[in-house]
Design an enzyme around this catalytic site. Structure first.
Site, PDB file in Angstrom:
ATOM      1  NE  ARG A 102      19.325   9.474  -3.938  1.00 53.75           N
ATOM      2  CZ  ARG A 102      18.948   8.410  -4.652  1.00 53.75           C
ATOM      3  NH1 ARG A 102      18.990   7.207  -4.113  1.00 53.75           N
ATOM      4  NH2 ARG A 102      18.522   8.546  -5.901  1.00 53.75           N
ATOM      5  CG  HIS A 129      14.637  11.243  -8.239  1.00 50.81           C
ATOM      6  ND1 HIS A 129      15.909  11.750  -8.394  1.00 50.81           N
ATOM      7  CD2 HIS A 129      14.764   9.884  -8.289  1.00 50.81           C
ATOM      8  CE1 HIS A 129      16.764  10.739  -8.529  1.00 50.81           C
ATOM      9  NE2 HIS A 129      16.100   9.610  -8.472  1.00 50.81           N
ATOM     10  CD  GLN A 132      14.695   7.977 -12.409  1.00 48.60           C
ATOM     11  OE1 GLN A 132      15.540   7.625 -11.617  1.00 48.60           O
ATOM     12  NE2 GLN A 132      14.522   7.368 -13.572  1.00 48.60           N
ATOM     13  CG  ASP A 223       8.931   5.301  -7.061  1.00 47.37           C
ATOM     14  OD1 ASP A 223       9.835   4.438  -7.117  1.00 47.37           O
ATOM     15  OD2 ASP A 223       9.026   6.324  -6.345  1.00 47.37           O
ATOM     16  CB  CYS A 263      12.787   5.804 -11.005  1.00 43.71           C
ATOM     17  SG  CYS A 263      12.186   5.333  -9.369  1.00 43.71           S
ATOM     18  NE  ARG A 291      18.982   9.209 -12.737  1.00 41.71           N
ATOM     19  CZ  ARG A 291      19.007   8.869 -11.439  1.00 41.71           C
ATOM     20  NH1 ARG A 291      18.392   7.776 -11.032  1.00 41.71           N
ATOM     21  NH2 ARG A 291      19.607   9.645 -10.542  1.00 41.71           N
TER      22      ARG A 291
HETATM   23  N1   CP Z   1      16.329   5.706  -9.504  1.00 43.47           N
HETATM   24  C1   CP Z   1      17.281   5.990  -8.603  1.00 43.47           C
HETATM   25  O1   CP Z   1      17.487   7.137  -8.211  1.00 43.47           O
HETATM   26  O2   CP Z   1      18.008   4.915  -8.180  1.00 43.47           O
HETATM   27  P1   CP Z   1      19.035   4.870  -6.982  1.00 43.47           P
HETATM   28  O3   CP Z   1      18.262   5.028  -5.704  1.00 43.47           O
HETATM   29  O4   CP Z   1      19.694   3.527  -7.076  1.00 43.47           O
HETATM   30  O5   CP Z   1      20.033   5.989  -7.133  1.00 43.47           O
HETATM   31  N1  NVA Z   2      10.452   7.116  -4.270  1.00 48.62           N
HETATM   32  C1  NVA Z   2      11.690   6.405  -4.095  1.00 48.62           C
HETATM   33  C2  NVA Z   2      12.580   6.573  -5.274  1.00 48.62           C
HETATM   34  C3  NVA Z   2      13.869   5.803  -5.223  1.00 48.62           C
HETATM   35  C4  NVA Z   2      14.768   6.088  -6.387  1.00 48.62           C
HETATM   36  C5  NVA Z   2      12.370   6.885  -2.810  1.00 48.62           C
HETATM   37  O1  NVA Z   2      12.343   8.092  -2.529  1.00 48.62           O
HETATM   38  O2  NVA Z   2      12.895   6.042  -2.082  1.00 48.62           O
END
Ligand code: CP
Ligand code: NVA
Length: 310
Positions: A102, A129, A132, A223, A263, A291
């Site tokens: 990430r 993502h 997701q 989101d 998400c 997930r």
């Molecule tokens: N939806 C998602 O990726 O959640 P987190 O940021 O908690 O991993």
């Molecule tokens: N769009 C958000 C998603 C979090 C799971 C981010 O990138 O922070």
């Protein structure tokens, strides 16, 4: 060697094959059957941003498959002190069997993958993502909404919107995206999606009117308006996104059987109302649990492919 960096690199058949595997492993897990699909495998999990779902699902997932996960936060590893991605990749991938990252720019994960000796999975970047969306589509399939699917994505033209573009254009369903002016999706990603849509038959529309987008939609999703790394823009964004909340009025514009996805984490009173997220049409917690199952599908699929290649 295949990685899982964006759905752009995957065919419809491959996406559906991974999901089929995920459903199968979920059924086994629900019966308490844990097969060693990846015995003694190690998954390096590099996080440059916070996470609840991604961390828990990957760590539990690899354990249930017979392996073990290593949580590597950039606060603790040398990457956070400036060690290059290329060096981190060569070192970590010489010791583990798979890596999940990430991070910020997609180019960073691409750099890691370029030097990696093992498959790399995107656990969220600024652009995409993809894991997701595998869980989201798994949830859609379970709800029986995959036939004549019309998805309305309301809000920021961010990593989630981009991933919806990839999924819809690969699988061939209808996707309508409504963002405020100035928060539109990336033009290059949109053009890629429009290109894929020519083959899949997906209908994709982009606009600034959330009500128009929600008309008869069978899935309505949104989101956060402030993604990780955008904290300084929060005040401005909250003003600019006024009118984009998914509330009961918005859900009522959708089809009578419309379901809500998010998400998570969700910010109630901003992108979604309390009533909608807690309401009977909300599938957000089923989606969050998926997930775990969807990512087990991704990991096992990559693992099996690698074994065949070796
Ligand atoms: N939806 C998602 O990726 O959640 P987190 O940021 O908690 O991993
Ligand atoms: N769009 C958000 C998603 C979090 C799971 C981010 O990138 O922070």
């Amino acid at each position: 060697m295949r990685h899982f960096l964006t759905l752009k690199d995957y065919t419809k058949e491959e996406i559906l094959e991974i999901l089929q595997l995920a459903h199968k492993i979920k059924k086994e897990t629900k019966k308490g059957v844990f097969k060693d699909y990846m015995p003694k495998n190690t998954l390096g999990m590099i996080f440059e941003k916070s996470s609840t779902r991604t961390r828990v699902s990957f760590e539990v997932g690899i354990y249930q498959l017979g392996g073990v996960g290593l949580f590597l936060s950039s606060n603790d590893i040398q990457l956070g002190r400036g060690e290059p991605m290329s060096d981190t990749s060569r070192v970590v991938s010489s010791m583990v069997d798979m890596v999940m990252i990430r991070t910020f720019a997609q180019s960073k994960i691409e750099e890691f993958a370029k030097y990696s000796k093992v498959p790399v999975i995107n656990g969220l970047t600024t652009e995409y993502h993809p894991v997701q969306l595998m869980a989201d589509y798994m949830t859609i399939q379970e709800a029986g909404l995959d036939e004549n699917l019309v998805v309305a994505y309301i809000g920021d033209g961010n990593n989630l919107a981009h991933s919806w573009l990839m999924l819809a254009s690969k699988l061939g369903f209808e996707l309508r995206i409504a963002t405020p002016k100035g928060y539109e999706v990336d033009e290059n990603i949109l053009n890629d999606a429009l290109e894929f849509a020519k083959e899949s038959g997906a209908k994709i529309s982009i606009g600034n009117d959330p009500k128009e987008a929600c008309k008869d939609a069978t899935v309505i999703t949104t989101d956060t308006w402030v993604s990780m790394g955008q904290e300084e823009e929060k005040e401005q964004r909250l003003k600019d996104f006024d009118g984009y909340i998914v509330d009961d009025a918005m859900m009522n514009i959708g089809a009578s059987n419309a379901k809500f996805l998010h998400c998570l984490p969700a910010y109630r009173g901003y992108e979604v109302s309390e009533d909608v997220i807690e309401g009977q049409d909300s599938l957000v917690f089923e989606e969050a649990e998926n997930r775990l199952h969807a990512q087990k599908g991704v990991m096992v699929w990559l693992h099996n492919l690698r074994k065949k290649e070796q």
